[in-house]
Design a protein around this motif. Structure first.
Motif, mmCIF file in Angstrom:
data_model
loop_
_atom_site.group_PDB
_atom_site.id
_atom_site.type_symbol
_atom_site.label_atom_id
_atom_site.label_comp_id
_atom_site.label_asym_id
_atom_site.label_seq_id
_atom_site.Cartn_x
_atom_site.Cartn_y
_atom_site.Cartn_z
ATOM 1 N N ARG A 132 -27.712 33.472 12.357
ATOM 2 C CA ARG A 132 -27.070 32.529 11.428
ATOM 3 C C ARG A 132 -25.804 31.926 12.033
ATOM 4 N NH1 ARG A 132 -28.938 36.781 7.986
ATOM 5 N NH2 ARG A 132 -30.404 36.006 6.407
ATOM 6 N N GLU A 133 -24.992 32.759 12.672
ATOM 7 C CA GLU A 133 -23.734 32.285 13.231
ATOM 8 C C GLU A 133 -23.953 31.718 14.630
ATOM 9 O OE1 GLU A 133 -20.858 31.908 11.945
ATOM 10 O OE2 GLU A 133 -20.990 33.058 10.069
ATOM 11 N N PRO A 134 -23.181 30.707 15.026
ATOM 12 C CA PRO A 134 -23.284 30.186 16.393
ATOM 13 C C PRO A 134 -22.727 31.199 17.387
ATOM 14 C CG PRO A 134 -21.436 29.182 15.269
ATOM 15 C CD PRO A 134 -22.164 29.998 14.231
ATOM 16 N N LEU A 135 -22.876 30.888 18.653
ATOM 17 C CA LEU A 135 -22.518 31.813 19.726
ATOM 18 C C LEU A 135 -21.085 32.322 19.609
ATOM 19 C CD1 LEU A 135 -23.325 33.146 22.451
ATOM 20 C CD2 LEU A 135 -22.447 31.079 23.571
ATOM 21 N N SER A 136 -20.127 31.452 19.286
ATOM 22 C CA SER A 136 -18.715 31.846 19.261
ATOM 23 C C SER A 136 -18.465 32.993 18.296
ATOM 24 C CB SER A 136 -17.832 30.652 18.892
ATOM 25 O OG SER A 136 -18.222 30.114 17.639
ATOM 26 N N SER A 137 -19.136 32.993 17.139
ATOM 27 C CA SER A 137 -18.987 34.072 16.162
ATOM 28 C C SER A 137 -19.958 35.207 16.434
ATOM 29 C CB SER A 137 -19.198 33.535 14.746
ATOM 30 O OG SER A 137 -18.209 32.587 14.414
ATOM 31 N N LEU A 184 -20.844 36.435 19.254
ATOM 32 C CA LEU A 184 -20.340 37.341 20.286
ATOM 33 C C LEU A 184 -19.419 38.404 19.695
ATOM 34 C CD1 LEU A 184 -19.698 34.709 23.094
ATOM 35 C CD2 LEU A 184 -21.448 36.506 23.110
ATOM 36 N N LEU A 185 -18.643 38.043 18.686
ATOM 37 C CA LEU A 185 -17.833 39.044 17.992
ATOM 38 C C LEU A 185 -18.723 39.989 17.208
ATOM 39 C CD1 LEU A 185 -15.150 40.255 17.068
ATOM 40 C CD2 LEU A 185 -15.083 38.521 15.258
ATOM 41 N N GLN A 186 -19.735 39.467 16.524
ATOM 42 C CA GLN A 186 -20.657 40.333 15.791
ATOM 43 C C GLN A 186 -21.376 41.301 16.725
ATOM 44 O OE1 GLN A 186 -22.925 37.133 13.832
ATOM 45 N NE2 GLN A 186 -22.166 37.896 11.865
ATOM 46 N N PHE A 187 -21.779 40.801 17.881
ATOM 47 C CA PHE A 187 -22.402 41.662 18.886
ATOM 48 C C PHE A 187 -21.487 42.834 19.227
ATOM 49 C CE2 PHE A 187 -22.401 42.825 23.361
ATOM 50 C CZ PHE A 187 -23.710 43.243 23.576
ATOM 51 N N LEU A 188 -20.212 42.529 19.457
ATOM 52 C CA LEU A 188 -19.274 43.566 19.854
ATOM 53 C C LEU A 188 -18.989 44.536 18.710
ATOM 54 C CD1 LEU A 188 -17.620 44.695 22.114
ATOM 55 C CD2 LEU A 188 -15.805 43.065 21.575
ATOM 56 N N LEU A 189 -18.935 44.041 17.481
ATOM 57 C CA LEU A 189 -18.732 44.924 16.334
ATOM 58 C C LEU A 189 -19.910 45.886 16.183
ATOM 59 C CD1 LEU A 189 -17.260 42.411 13.722
ATOM 60 C CD2 LEU A 189 -16.019 44.150 15.033
ATOM 61 N N CYS A 190 -21.126 45.406 16.416
ATOM 62 C CA CYS A 190 -22.285 46.306 16.403
ATOM 63 C C CYS A 190 -22.149 47.373 17.483
ATOM 64 C CB CYS A 190 -23.575 45.521 16.617
ATOM 65 S SG CYS A 190 -24.182 44.639 15.164
ATOM 66 N N GLU A 191 -21.730 46.950 18.674
ATOM 67 C CA GLU A 191 -21.593 47.902 19.772
ATOM 68 C C GLU A 191 -20.574 48.993 19.451
ATOM 69 O OE1 GLU A 191 -23.045 48.300 22.948
ATOM 70 O OE2 GLU A 191 -24.550 47.062 21.962
ATOM 71 N N THR A 192 -19.482 48.640 18.784
ATOM 72 C CA THR A 192 -18.481 49.662 18.471
ATOM 73 C C THR A 192 -19.050 50.702 17.516
ATOM 74 O OG1 THR A 192 -17.553 48.347 16.654
ATOM 75 C CG2 THR A 192 -16.574 48.055 18.824
ATOM 76 N N GLY A 193 -19.915 50.277 16.593
ATOM 77 C CA GLY A 193 -20.525 51.231 15.677
ATOM 78 C C GLY A 193 -21.539 52.137 16.339
ATOM 79 N N PHE A 194 -22.240 51.623 17.352
ATOM 80 C CA PHE A 194 -23.287 52.396 18.017
ATOM 81 C C PHE A 194 -22.763 53.240 19.177
ATOM 82 C CE2 PHE A 194 -26.150 48.553 16.898
ATOM 83 C CZ PHE A 194 -26.290 49.011 15.602
ATOM 84 N N SER A 195 -21.724 52.767 19.883
ATOM 85 C CA SER A 195 -21.404 53.322 21.200
ATOM 86 C C SER A 195 -19.956 53.756 21.379
ATOM 87 C CB SER A 195 -21.735 52.280 22.287
ATOM 88 O OG SER A 195 -23.060 51.812 22.172
ATOM 89 N N SER A 196 -19.153 53.777 20.338
ATOM 90 C CA SER A 196 -17.758 54.185 20.474
ATOM 91 C C SER A 196 -17.661 55.674 20.803
ATOM 92 C CB SER A 196 -16.990 53.891 19.184
ATOM 93 O OG SER A 196 -16.811 52.513 19.008
ATOM 94 N N PRO A 197 -16.508 56.126 21.293
ATOM 95 C CA PRO A 197 -16.347 57.557 21.569
ATOM 96 C C PRO A 197 -16.570 58.435 20.340
ATOM 97 C CG PRO A 197 -14.587 56.301 22.617
ATOM 98 C CD PRO A 197 -15.335 55.338 21.751
ATOM 99 N N PHE A 198 -16.231 57.910 19.151
ATOM 100 C CA PHE A 198 -16.392 58.682 17.914
ATOM 101 C C PHE A 198 -17.163 57.829 16.921
ATOM 102 C CE2 PHE A 198 -12.385 59.903 19.950
ATOM 103 C CZ PHE A 198 -12.700 61.222 20.258
#
Length: 360
Positions: free
Chosen positions: A260-265, A267-281
């Motif tokens: 739904r969101e263009p690339l600029s937004s 990329l932030l959503q991608f990173l927010l997903c990564e923090t939930g899946f792959s953060s140290p805690f």
């Protein structure tokens, strides 16, 4: 064990190992190998790279492992966990091995010789019963640390790339940035080039679960689109039209054709997903829609349209030092949480909430 959760004297704790005990101390762990069982005693501390109680149902041990302890860890004999705390030794209960990692001896970049046993690097053990939070706080104290702020959220509506840069600078403040100019054989839209500048020196930003490809690995597909990322097992790919200023993100191999969101937004959503899946805690739970609504009530919603992956809708919520992702699966909601500092998760100890996995 009837004495579960009690704080014991050293003699009482050692008695669980039985006769003919060997006491082997390495760094912050003591292994007591006896005729009846092996006891593992850890210090009540929380260093990230040392042996530690990871959460309410996991204990992680890291090398070095004394030989008698190594033998017991690969056998089926009983293992019992204790932690040194104020006043004595807290009994954490029985443990069972669930995974291990080894490193082969290498000579000339090749494992050699084949008849030498690999070096045990780490072992993950599960508690027979989950530790209650009050005991967990005794055996694994949590340091209070300054948490990343939410200042980036105020910039998001007018400038998503600046918001992304501010998020990364604060969230990964412990990883020094590197000045780097992304190079590619293809003309790339400004949001992707800005993302590469933000990620320079911080490989985690490119993803550990899913992945955004480095600029020099990008390839066009026959339609003239550029394939710029993929799911971690190659289940689907992400593509953009490099001729657009802020292109739509297309999927190849996923039921949803585009985001739904263009690339600029995105990329932030991608990173927010990564923090939930792959953060140290991290944390993970499967809940009802009503439970999910109650769970996110104290959090700040990220004001972007929901993603279509991992499930439609997938939404993000934040608090200082904390990212929460909720994704819809049929009649249930999957909740993922991520933090770089364990203390950020403490606010999510909701009474009666059942976590499947939780590091807070």
């Amino acid at each position: 064990m009837s004495k579960r959760w009690l704080v014991m004297t050293e003699a009482e704790a050692l008695s669980f190992a039985g006769d003919h005990r060997q006491i082997l101390s390495v760094d912050d762990v003591t292994y007591v190998v006896g005729a009846t069982a092996m006891i593992i005693i850890i210090d009540g501390s929380d260093p990230r790279q040392a042996s530690v109680v990871q959460n309410f149902d996991r204990l992680v041990l890291r090398e070095p492992f004394p030989e008698p302890a190594h033998q017991r860890l690969v056998s089926a004999l009983q293992i019992i966990g204790f932690a040194r705390v104020d006043g004595g030794y807290a009994l954490m209960g029985e443990l069972r091995k669930i995974s291990s990692r080894s490193r082969a001896l290498e000579v000339g970049n090749k494992p050699y010789p084949h008849n030498i046993r690999p070096t045990l690097v780490s072992v993950e053990l599960a508690f027979a019963e989950r530790l209650p939070f009050d005991l967990l706080d005794q055996v694994r104290p949590t340091r209070q640390e300054p948490l990343p702020s939410l200042d980036w959220l105020h910039t998001l509506a007018r400038d998503p790339i600046t918001a992304l840069a501010d998020f990364v600078a604060d969230w990964y403040a412990d990883v020094p940035p590197v000045a780097d100019k992304a190079t590619s054989d293809h003309a790339l839209p400004d949001p992707l080039l800005a993302f590469y500048r933000v990620a320079a020196g911080r490989s985690e930003v490119l993803g550990q679960f899913n992945r955004i490809y480095p600029a020099d690995e990008l390839d066009p597909d026959p339609r003239g689109l550029v394939l710029f990322g993929s799911e971690n097992q190659g289940g689907f790919y992400m593509l953009i039209d490099p001729g657009e200023a802020d292109p739509t993100v297309h999927y190849d191999g996923l039921e949803a054709e585009r985001e739904r969101e263009p690339l600029s937004s995105f990329l932030l959503q991608f990173l927010l997903c990564e923090t939930g899946f792959s953060s140290p805690f991290t944390g993970y739970a499967v809940v009802t829609p009503q439970q999910a609504e109650h769970f996110v009530e104290p959090l700040q919603p990220v004001p972007l349209r929901p993603m279509r992956w991992t499930g439609d809708p997938t939404r993000h919520y934040v608090a200082p030092g904390l990212v929460v992702t909720t994704t819809t699966r049929d009649d249930t909601i999957e909740v993922y949480v991520g933090a770089r500092h364990r203390c950020a998760l403490r606010t999510l100890r909701y009474p009666g909430f059942r976590w499947d996995q939780f590091d807070g």
